[in-house]
Design a protein around this motif. Structure first.
Motif, mmCIF file in Angstrom:
data_model
loop_
_atom_site.group_PDB
_atom_site.id
_atom_site.type_symbol
_atom_site.label_atom_id
_atom_site.label_comp_id
_atom_site.label_asym_id
_atom_site.label_seq_id
_atom_site.Cartn_x
_atom_site.Cartn_y
_atom_site.Cartn_z
ATOM 1 N N VAL A 131 -21.698 62.911 -58.215
ATOM 2 C CA VAL A 131 -21.352 64.231 -58.736
ATOM 3 C C VAL A 131 -21.231 65.246 -57.602
ATOM 4 N N LEU A 132 -22.176 65.255 -56.681
ATOM 5 C CA LEU A 132 -22.144 66.205 -55.568
ATOM 6 C C LEU A 132 -21.020 65.884 -54.590
ATOM 7 N N SER A 133 -20.702 64.606 -54.423
ATOM 8 C CA SER A 133 -19.584 64.251 -53.559
ATOM 9 C C SER A 133 -18.274 64.751 -54.152
ATOM 10 N N ALA A 134 -18.147 64.628 -55.468
ATOM 11 C CA ALA A 134 -16.932 65.102 -56.141
ATOM 12 C C ALA A 134 -16.808 66.614 -56.087
ATOM 13 N N ASN A 135 -17.940 67.317 -56.140
ATOM 14 C CA ASN A 135 -17.917 68.774 -56.151
ATOM 15 C C ASN A 135 -19.117 69.316 -55.383
ATOM 16 N N PRO A 136 -19.021 69.383 -54.056
ATOM 17 C CA PRO A 136 -20.168 69.809 -53.251
ATOM 18 C C PRO A 136 -20.546 71.275 -53.429
ATOM 19 N N ALA A 137 -19.725 72.056 -54.116
ATOM 20 C CA ALA A 137 -20.052 73.464 -54.350
ATOM 21 C C ALA A 137 -21.096 73.630 -55.439
ATOM 22 N N LEU A 138 -21.414 72.564 -56.171
ATOM 23 C CA LEU A 138 -22.407 72.659 -57.238
ATOM 24 C C LEU A 138 -23.796 72.913 -56.672
ATOM 25 N N THR A 139 -24.571 73.714 -57.378
ATOM 26 C CA THR A 139 -25.984 73.836 -57.048
ATOM 27 C C THR A 139 -26.707 72.588 -57.556
ATOM 28 N N GLY A 140 -27.947 72.423 -57.149
ATOM 29 C CA GLY A 140 -28.721 71.303 -57.655
ATOM 30 C C GLY A 140 -28.912 71.378 -59.158
ATOM 31 N N VAL A 141 -29.147 72.587 -59.667
ATOM 32 C CA VAL A 141 -29.311 72.768 -61.113
ATOM 33 C C VAL A 141 -28.030 72.407 -61.845
ATOM 34 N N GLN A 142 -26.884 72.842 -61.316
ATOM 35 C CA GLN A 142 -25.609 72.526 -61.963
ATOM 36 C C GLN A 142 -25.331 71.030 -61.960
ATOM 37 N N ALA A 143 -25.655 70.348 -60.867
ATOM 38 C CA ALA A 143 -25.460 68.895 -60.818
ATOM 39 C C ALA A 143 -26.322 68.211 -61.872
ATOM 40 N N GLY A 144 -27.564 68.669 -62.023
ATOM 41 C CA GLY A 144 -28.417 68.114 -63.059
ATOM 42 C C GLY A 144 -27.882 68.384 -64.452
ATOM 43 N N ASP A 145 -27.380 69.588 -64.669
ATOM 44 C CA ASP A 145 -26.801 69.924 -65.976
ATOM 45 C C ASP A 145 -25.605 69.033 -66.292
ATOM 46 N N ILE A 146 -24.798 68.730 -65.292
ATOM 47 C CA ILE A 146 -23.644 67.867 -65.512
ATOM 48 C C ILE A 146 -24.085 66.478 -65.951
ATOM 49 N N ILE A 147 -25.104 65.934 -65.304
ATOM 50 C CA ILE A 147 -25.602 64.614 -65.687
ATOM 51 C C ILE A 147 -26.148 64.637 -67.106
ATOM 52 N N ARG A 148 -26.887 65.679 -67.446
ATOM 53 C CA ARG A 148 -27.443 65.783 -68.795
ATOM 54 C C ARG A 148 -26.341 65.987 -69.837
ATOM 55 N N ASN A 149 -25.432 66.903 -69.578
ATOM 56 C CA ASN A 149 -24.431 67.272 -70.581
ATOM 57 C C ASN A 149 -23.349 66.217 -70.769
ATOM 58 N N SER A 150 -23.260 65.267 -69.850
ATOM 59 C CA SER A 150 -22.279 64.186 -69.989
ATOM 60 C C SER A 150 -22.913 62.888 -70.475
ATOM 61 N N ALA A 151 -24.234 62.887 -70.683
ATOM 62 C CA ALA A 151 -24.932 61.680 -71.119
ATOM 63 C C ALA A 151 -24.566 61.336 -72.568
ATOM 64 N N ASP A 152 -24.655 60.048 -72.901
ATOM 65 C CA ASP A 152 -24.361 59.580 -74.250
ATOM 66 C C ASP A 152 -25.621 59.648 -75.107
ATOM 67 N N ASN A 153 -25.566 60.443 -76.158
ATOM 68 C CA ASN A 153 -26.722 60.641 -77.029
ATOM 69 C C ASN A 153 -27.095 59.342 -77.730
ATOM 70 N N LEU A 154 -28.353 58.935 -77.590
ATOM 71 C CA LEU A 154 -28.801 57.684 -78.200
ATOM 72 C C LEU A 154 -29.859 57.877 -79.278
ATOM 73 N N GLY A 155 -30.323 59.113 -79.475
ATOM 74 C CA GLY A 155 -31.326 59.313 -80.516
ATOM 75 C C GLY A 155 -32.362 60.344 -80.136
ATOM 76 N N SER A 156 -33.600 60.082 -80.502
ATOM 77 C CA SER A 156 -34.708 61.017 -80.331
ATOM 78 C C SER A 156 -34.733 61.633 -78.943
ATOM 79 N N ARG A 157 -34.775 62.966 -78.880
ATOM 80 C CA ARG A 157 -34.740 63.670 -77.601
ATOM 81 C C ARG A 157 -36.000 63.378 -76.778
ATOM 82 N N GLU A 158 -37.158 63.270 -77.410
ATOM 83 C CA GLU A 158 -38.375 62.993 -76.660
ATOM 84 C C GLU A 158 -38.372 61.582 -76.074
ATOM 85 N N THR A 159 -37.582 60.697 -76.656
ATOM 86 C CA THR A 159 -37.507 59.319 -76.173
ATOM 87 C C THR A 159 -36.372 59.132 -75.182
#
Length: 538
Positions: free
Chosen positions: A397-425
């Motif tokens: 993710v950072l290689s593709a877009n090095p202008a991202l902050t660390g928080v933004q890179a983390g948000d991208i990983i979270r927001n692109s993840a495939d929902n599998l069920g219970s959030r706590e799990t």
């Protein structure tokens, strides 16, 4: 603290003394994420972040403009019209030497008689690693890495995955070419005293297995593929050889294979100092270590400035399904990573907890085929191997877009993840490399969060007030502070209630139960604001 054991652009261009021209290889650049991806009025807009050929662009002129007049218009601005007319009335122009395509598109569009402009897009053969053991790496297929590699393999920008662990075996043929200069040892038996460990040496097998999952040498007709082909690896060894057997068990009753906050904090500080350096580039810090305790105050004091400095901090969630998320994965600013199996089921050992709900993800962590000591390969189970998978994705993710902050890179990983069920799990879901890279490149805007306000979450969602459990609100790290106020509204904008605690009983200001439906909430502290939504079912 213990390690988490478980184990086709065409044609030659004519010479132009003031314009860019082709050399031996096609020169490529990427349009800026937020820049003028295209200024064509007639054609579909080019996607932001798209790779384009340097030194050239297509121009469409208005009806009635002669070829001579068209050539004069672009020449006066420093461009040169070349070749004949392409299908659809497009013409090829060469750019002044050193001008970016992004800048050229804006200039060309402003010229009189120009109707539309477009870049010359770049195309690749479909990428798939040539590594023979790829067939054993279900994790890459499950996370859609093959399609991600069509867009990014980690070569666009320098990123280093720092493996804070037991020390990488720097002689492994799948790792030796990936090592950055400057691996270090922080001796837990001597107050974390730092010394050079370059090439790195292992106290036991754990870090070598972790490193391969993140960034083993790839597409080299040998062994396995790391999820990031081109990320560098840095070994930050925080375990002492004398304390550990090869399998990372305790060497003796009086010598536990473990480390402590002192060594960890010194390793974190070292990584912070390397971030954005010419040698290391951006740093992703992987921490496949953990203990079932709260995040210590000194450790949090080291991690907070690391996150502020732009490091992406990723840690194994833990290998016990009871007792919550381990430290350091439960520290603020750290992304906890749980483990899933080949069928996307949560691993029986994977830790659960509220930190997964607010900022965690899961990744393959059962039966992970990876590098091992003395040039060998082995299978490993544990969140220890899910965490570096997510860390390798962060490097992509950072290689593709090095202008991202660390928080933004983390948000991208979270927001692109495939929902599998219970959030706590499952946290936000199982990581999806393809969607994450596209989102980093600006090609999946529907997954983006608001740039002005952080995203907050409520759980359980949907909320059933008939249960004895209240609705709980999760505060994003970016707005964690004092003076909490949470205002709840109906989807039509009618205010329901304001609360000052991170939970709600399902009643309005008058004390009556609210109806079933979708509700919005706005969270405010002295550090900022966040927004989220949830459903009520009665």
């Amino acid at each position: 603290m213990e390690i988490q054991k478980k184990f086709a652009v065409f044609s030659l261009l004519p010479f132009c003394f003031f314009c860019a021209h082709s050399a031996n290889a096609l020169k490529v650049e990427r349009l800026p994420i937020a820049g003028p991806a295209s200024v064509s009025a007639a054609a579909p807009p080019a996607k932001p972040g798209r790779e384009v050929a340097s030194g050239r662009a297509f121009v469409e002129f208005g009806a009635g403009l002669s070829s001579a007049a068209a050539a004069g218009v672009v020449s006066a601005a420093g461009f040169e019209l070349v070749d004949g007319v392409y299908p659809g009335g497009w013409n090829l122009v060469l750019l002044p030497h050193g001008m970016s395509v992004s800048s050229a598109l804006s200039v060309l569009k402003s010229l009189p008689g120009v109707a539309a402009v477009e870049p010359s897009g770049v195309y690749h053969v479909k990428r798939k690693s040539s590594d023979p053991a790829l067939v054993l790496q279900y994790s890459l297929r499950r996370a859609d890495a093959f399609r991600a590699w069509d867009y990014e393999t980690g070569a666009s920008s320098r990123v280093t995955v720092a493996v804070m662990d037991t020390g990488i075996d720097g002689s492994h043929p799948e790792l030796v070419s990936k090592l950055a200069v400057g691996s270090q040892f922080f001796d837990p038996n001597n107050n974390g005293v730092q010394s050079l460990n370059d090439p790195p040496t292992p106290a036991c097998n754990h870090a070598t297995r972790v490193a391969g999952a993140a960034a083993a040498a790839s597409d080299n007709n040998y062994g396995i593929a790391g999820i990031s082909w081109d990320a560098r690896l840095l070994s930050l060894k925080i375990f002492n050889d004398a304390d550990c057997n090869t399998d990372c068990s305790d060497a003796a009753a009086a010598a536990a294979c473990s480390t402590d906050d002192v060594a960890i904090i010194k390793a974190i500080n070292y990584a912070v100092g390397l971030n954005n350096s010419a040698a290391a580039g951006r740093i992703v810090l992987n921490m496949s270590i953990g203990e079932g305790v709260a995040c210590s105050v000194p450790l949090q004091a080291a991690l907070t400035p690391a996150a502020t400095a732009g490091l992406v901090l990723i840690a194994a969630a833990g290998n016990s399904p009871v007792g919550g998320i381990d430290s350091p994965a439960n520290c603020l600013g750290v992304m906890p990573v749980g483990a899933t199996d080949i069928n996307d089921n949560i691993a029986s050992f994977s830790a659960r907890g509220t930190e997964m709900s607010s900022r965690g993800v899961v990744a393959p962590g059962v039966g992970i085929y990876t590098t091992d000591l003395r040039g060998s390969f082995a299978y490993g189970d544990g969140t220890s191997f899910a965490s570096p998978f997510a860390a390798g994705l962060a490097a992509l993710v950072l290689s593709a877009n090095p202008a991202l902050t660390g928080v933004q890179a983390g948000d991208i990983i979270r927001n692109s993840a495939d929902n599998l069920g219970s959030r706590e799990t499952y946290g936000f879901g199982r990581v999806n490399a393809y969607k994450a890279v596209l989102l980093a490149l600006g090609k999946l805007s529907s997954y983006s969060t608001s740039p002005d306000m952080a995203k907050a979450y409520a759980y359980p969602n949907p909320y059933k007030p008939s249960s004895t459990r209240p609705l709980a609100f999760s505060m994003p790290d970016s707005v964690f502070g004092s003076g909490l106020e949470i205002s709840i509204y109906t989807s039509e904008g009618e205010k329901v209630k304001k609360v000052s605690e991170p939970n709600w009983d399902g009643k309005n200001e008058a004390g009556y139960d609210v109806a079933s439906g979708v509700y919005l909430f706005f969270m405010k502290t002295d550090k900022g604001s966040a927004v989220g939504k949830f459903a009520v079912l009665r």
